[in-house]
Write an enzyme that holds these catalytic residues in place. Sequence first.
Site, mmCIF file in Angstrom:
data_model
loop_
_atom_site.group_PDB
_atom_site.id
_atom_site.type_symbol
_atom_site.label_atom_id
_atom_site.label_comp_id
_atom_site.label_asym_id
_atom_site.label_seq_id
_atom_site.Cartn_x
_atom_site.Cartn_y
_atom_site.Cartn_z
ATOM 1 N N ALA A 161 39.344 -27.180 15.250
ATOM 2 C CA ALA A 161 40.723 -26.946 14.819
ATOM 3 C C ALA A 161 40.642 -26.238 13.476
ATOM 4 C CB ALA A 161 41.475 -28.261 14.677
ATOM 5 N N LYS B 190 41.984 -34.181 21.821
ATOM 6 C CA LYS B 190 41.061 -35.127 22.495
ATOM 7 C C LYS B 190 41.805 -35.938 23.559
ATOM 8 C CE LYS B 190 37.024 -34.397 20.424
ATOM 9 N NZ LYS B 190 35.979 -33.614 21.121
ATOM 10 N N ASP C 162 31.186 -17.924 23.657
ATOM 11 C CA ASP C 162 32.343 -18.458 22.952
ATOM 12 C C ASP C 162 33.262 -19.005 24.040
ATOM 13 O OD1 ASP C 162 34.991 -18.681 21.842
ATOM 14 O OD2 ASP C 162 34.300 -17.490 20.146
ATOM 15 N N SER D 99 23.413 -31.633 15.488
ATOM 16 C CA SER D 99 24.417 -31.633 16.566
ATOM 17 C C SER D 99 24.157 -32.759 17.563
ATOM 18 C CB SER D 99 24.378 -30.305 17.331
ATOM 19 O OG SER D 99 24.787 -29.234 16.507
ATOM 20 N N TYR E 216 42.740 -36.629 11.289
ATOM 21 C CA TYR E 216 42.197 -36.098 12.551
ATOM 22 C C TYR E 216 43.276 -35.272 13.260
ATOM 23 C CZ TYR E 216 38.907 -35.808 16.436
ATOM 24 O OH TYR E 216 38.032 -35.348 17.404
ATOM 25 N N THR F 242 27.703 -34.740 11.167
ATOM 26 C CA THR F 242 27.213 -33.480 11.751
ATOM 27 C C THR F 242 27.914 -32.340 11.025
ATOM 28 O OG1 THR F 242 28.989 -33.462 13.372
ATOM 29 C CG2 THR F 242 26.939 -34.558 14.029
ATOM 30 N N LEU F 243 27.629 -31.098 11.459
ATOM 31 C CA LEU F 243 28.311 -29.930 10.892
ATOM 32 C C LEU F 243 29.829 -30.084 11.027
ATOM 33 C CD1 LEU F 243 27.989 -27.048 9.695
ATOM 34 C CD2 LEU F 243 27.945 -26.191 12.047
ATOM 35 N N GLY G 245 27.306 -26.605 22.903
ATOM 36 C CA GLY G 245 27.686 -27.247 21.643
ATOM 37 C C GLY G 245 26.557 -27.533 20.677
HETATM 38 P P1 NAD Z 1 28.632 -29.779 15.780
HETATM 39 O O1 NAD Z 1 29.301 -28.966 14.736
HETATM 40 O O2 NAD Z 1 27.163 -29.862 15.727
HETATM 41 O O3 NAD Z 1 29.081 -29.292 17.219
HETATM 42 C C1 NAD Z 1 30.310 -28.660 17.469
HETATM 43 C C2 NAD Z 1 29.989 -27.444 18.306
HETATM 44 O O4 NAD Z 1 31.176 -26.779 18.746
HETATM 45 C C3 NAD Z 1 29.155 -26.403 17.543
HETATM 46 O O5 NAD Z 1 27.956 -26.177 18.231
HETATM 47 C C4 NAD Z 1 30.027 -25.176 17.570
HETATM 48 O O6 NAD Z 1 29.276 -23.989 17.677
HETATM 49 C C5 NAD Z 1 30.827 -25.418 18.823
HETATM 50 N N1 NAD Z 1 32.019 -24.587 18.932
HETATM 51 C C6 NAD Z 1 33.134 -24.592 18.152
HETATM 52 N N2 NAD Z 1 33.974 -23.620 18.555
HETATM 53 C C7 NAD Z 1 33.389 -23.007 19.611
HETATM 54 C C8 NAD Z 1 33.738 -21.911 20.456
HETATM 55 N N3 NAD Z 1 34.898 -21.243 20.292
HETATM 56 N N4 NAD Z 1 32.878 -21.537 21.443
HETATM 57 C C9 NAD Z 1 31.716 -22.191 21.613
HETATM 58 N N5 NAD Z 1 31.309 -23.224 20.858
HETATM 59 C C10 NAD Z 1 32.148 -23.620 19.859
HETATM 60 O O7 NAD Z 1 29.291 -31.241 15.670
HETATM 61 P P2 NAD Z 1 29.202 -32.539 16.611
HETATM 62 O O8 NAD Z 1 29.695 -33.639 15.780
HETATM 63 O O9 NAD Z 1 27.881 -32.616 17.238
HETATM 64 O O10 NAD Z 1 30.321 -32.234 17.718
HETATM 65 C C11 NAD Z 1 30.064 -32.222 19.105
HETATM 66 C C12 NAD Z 1 31.172 -32.953 19.868
HETATM 67 O O11 NAD Z 1 31.121 -34.332 19.523
HETATM 68 C C13 NAD Z 1 32.582 -32.472 19.570
HETATM 69 O O12 NAD Z 1 33.332 -32.476 20.779
HETATM 70 C C14 NAD Z 1 33.096 -33.560 18.654
HETATM 71 O O13 NAD Z 1 34.511 -33.683 18.725
HETATM 72 C C15 NAD Z 1 32.428 -34.759 19.260
HETATM 73 N N6 NAD Z 1 32.396 -35.959 18.410
HETATM 74 C C16 NAD Z 1 31.858 -35.911 17.152
HETATM 75 C C17 NAD Z 1 31.840 -37.055 16.365
HETATM 76 C C18 NAD Z 1 31.292 -37.046 14.964
HETATM 77 O O14 NAD Z 1 31.644 -37.931 14.186
HETATM 78 N N7 NAD Z 1 30.435 -36.100 14.604
HETATM 79 C C19 NAD Z 1 32.382 -38.255 16.869
HETATM 80 C C20 NAD Z 1 32.918 -38.270 18.154
HETATM 81 C C21 NAD Z 1 32.921 -37.110 18.915
HETATM 82 O O1 0WE Z 2 35.763 -34.040 16.476
HETATM 83 C C1 0WE Z 2 35.398 -34.200 15.326
HETATM 84 C C2 0WE Z 2 35.459 -33.049 14.337
HETATM 85 C C3 0WE Z 2 35.817 -31.755 14.969
HETATM 86 C C4 0WE Z 2 36.180 -30.652 14.021
HETATM 87 C C5 0WE Z 2 35.627 -30.498 12.769
HETATM 88 C C6 0WE Z 2 36.001 -29.424 11.974
HETATM 89 C C7 0WE Z 2 35.489 -29.225 10.565
HETATM 90 C C8 0WE Z 2 35.504 -27.775 10.166
HETATM 91 C C9 0WE Z 2 37.086 -29.736 14.467
HETATM 92 N N1 0WE Z 2 37.473 -28.679 13.712
HETATM 93 C C10 0WE Z 2 36.920 -28.510 12.492
HETATM 94 N N2 0WE Z 2 37.338 -27.431 11.760
HETATM 95 C C11 0WE Z 2 36.738 -27.052 10.614
HETATM 96 O O2 0WE Z 2 37.169 -26.080 9.961
HETATM 97 N N3 0WE Z 2 34.980 -35.440 14.913
HETATM 98 C C12 0WE Z 2 35.130 -36.555 15.827
HETATM 99 C C13 0WE Z 2 34.441 -35.737 13.572
HETATM 100 C C14 0WE Z 2 35.588 -36.172 12.718
HETATM 101 O O3 0WE Z 2 36.417 -35.276 12.180
HETATM 102 C C15 0WE Z 2 37.392 -35.984 11.483
HETATM 103 C C16 0WE Z 2 37.144 -37.345 11.608
HETATM 104 C C17 0WE Z 2 35.976 -37.471 12.410
HETATM 105 C C18 0WE Z 2 35.335 -38.741 12.844
HETATM 106 C C19 0WE Z 2 38.484 -35.512 10.762
HETATM 107 C C20 0WE Z 2 39.318 -36.420 10.154
HETATM 108 C C21 0WE Z 2 39.085 -37.783 10.283
HETATM 109 C C22 0WE Z 2 37.988 -38.272 10.998
#
Ligand code: NAD
Ligand code: 0WE
Length: 254
Positions: free
Chosen positions: A94, A161, A63, A18, A154, A192-193, A12
Amino acid sequence: MLMQGKRGLVVGVANKWSIAWGITQKLAAEGAELALTYQNERMGRNVRELAETLEKPLLIPMDVTSDKQVIMTFELLKRVWGHLDFLVHAVAFAPREALDGQFVATSREDFRIAHDVSAYSLTALANSAQPLMGEGGSIIALTYLGSTRVIPNYNVMGVAKAALEASVRYLAADLGPQGIRVNAVSAGPIKTLAASGIAGFGSKMRHHRDRAPLRRDTETEEVADASLFLLSPMSRGVTGQVLYVDGGYCIMGD
Ligand code: NAD
Ligand code: 0WE
């Protein structure tokens, strides 16, 4: 040096923002030897650059929706390391259109993709990791409060989740007898991204900061510290749990 002599896979890392990269840096600082996977060649360029700061990392394209790529990753880990101590799952996706408007309008295909990438992948990885974790191991997955509460937009990610967190419990029950622990870390919102381009993310962060008992944003580094705890022997009696690292936000009723 909590992780000295331990080897683990982190799934990830996309870029320096990230959460998985924050966790990677903590693990490296505590002496762990690391393998990182990247989703595709576009991400691979970033990940290779970041990994230059690590000591002999393994870099593997994967992947998580491809059974073949998952199998190839663990074949490589078996060949090169022969053993695995921990696994970090930090992957979610998603289709964009599913994270807007009403959940009730989610298409069958968007539901399938969200669950395949964000939930099933943990089970696929755990099943492949299991034979390499002989004398025990620790697995964590990153999750979010949208699994148990309705967070606007979300949507299907919240349902995925919920499946991920239930998977953590079933995996913990299956793998516990082999000494493998499985837990989740539920982080508060972090830019994050995966958060970029989500409508109203800034206001989500502000809302969180205003209500969380600690009255501030969740930092990647504190999520990484909690992850380190769950991956290290410090948490040896803990499995099947969701640990909230959200400044206490989830305890509030309003
Ligand atoms: P991120 O975009 O840096 O990481 C998401 C990762 O998922 C990326 O590295 C992407 O390459 C990978 N990914 C997506 N589809 C994939 C696939 N088919 N195969 C392999 N890899 C794939 O963003 P992040 O916020 O660091 O997210 C990491 C985790 O943390 C996620 O599970 C996210 O739900 C969770 N999370 C994020 C937040 C937030 O607010 N950013 C809060 C709570 C939980
Ligand atoms: O898990 C996540 C985000 C995961 C995510 C983000 C994207 C953006 C780009 C999954 N799929 C996509 N698809 C895309 O095309 N989080 C916990 C961060 C997050 O996402 C939200 C949040 C929070 C917090 C979306 C709506 C409301 C709150």
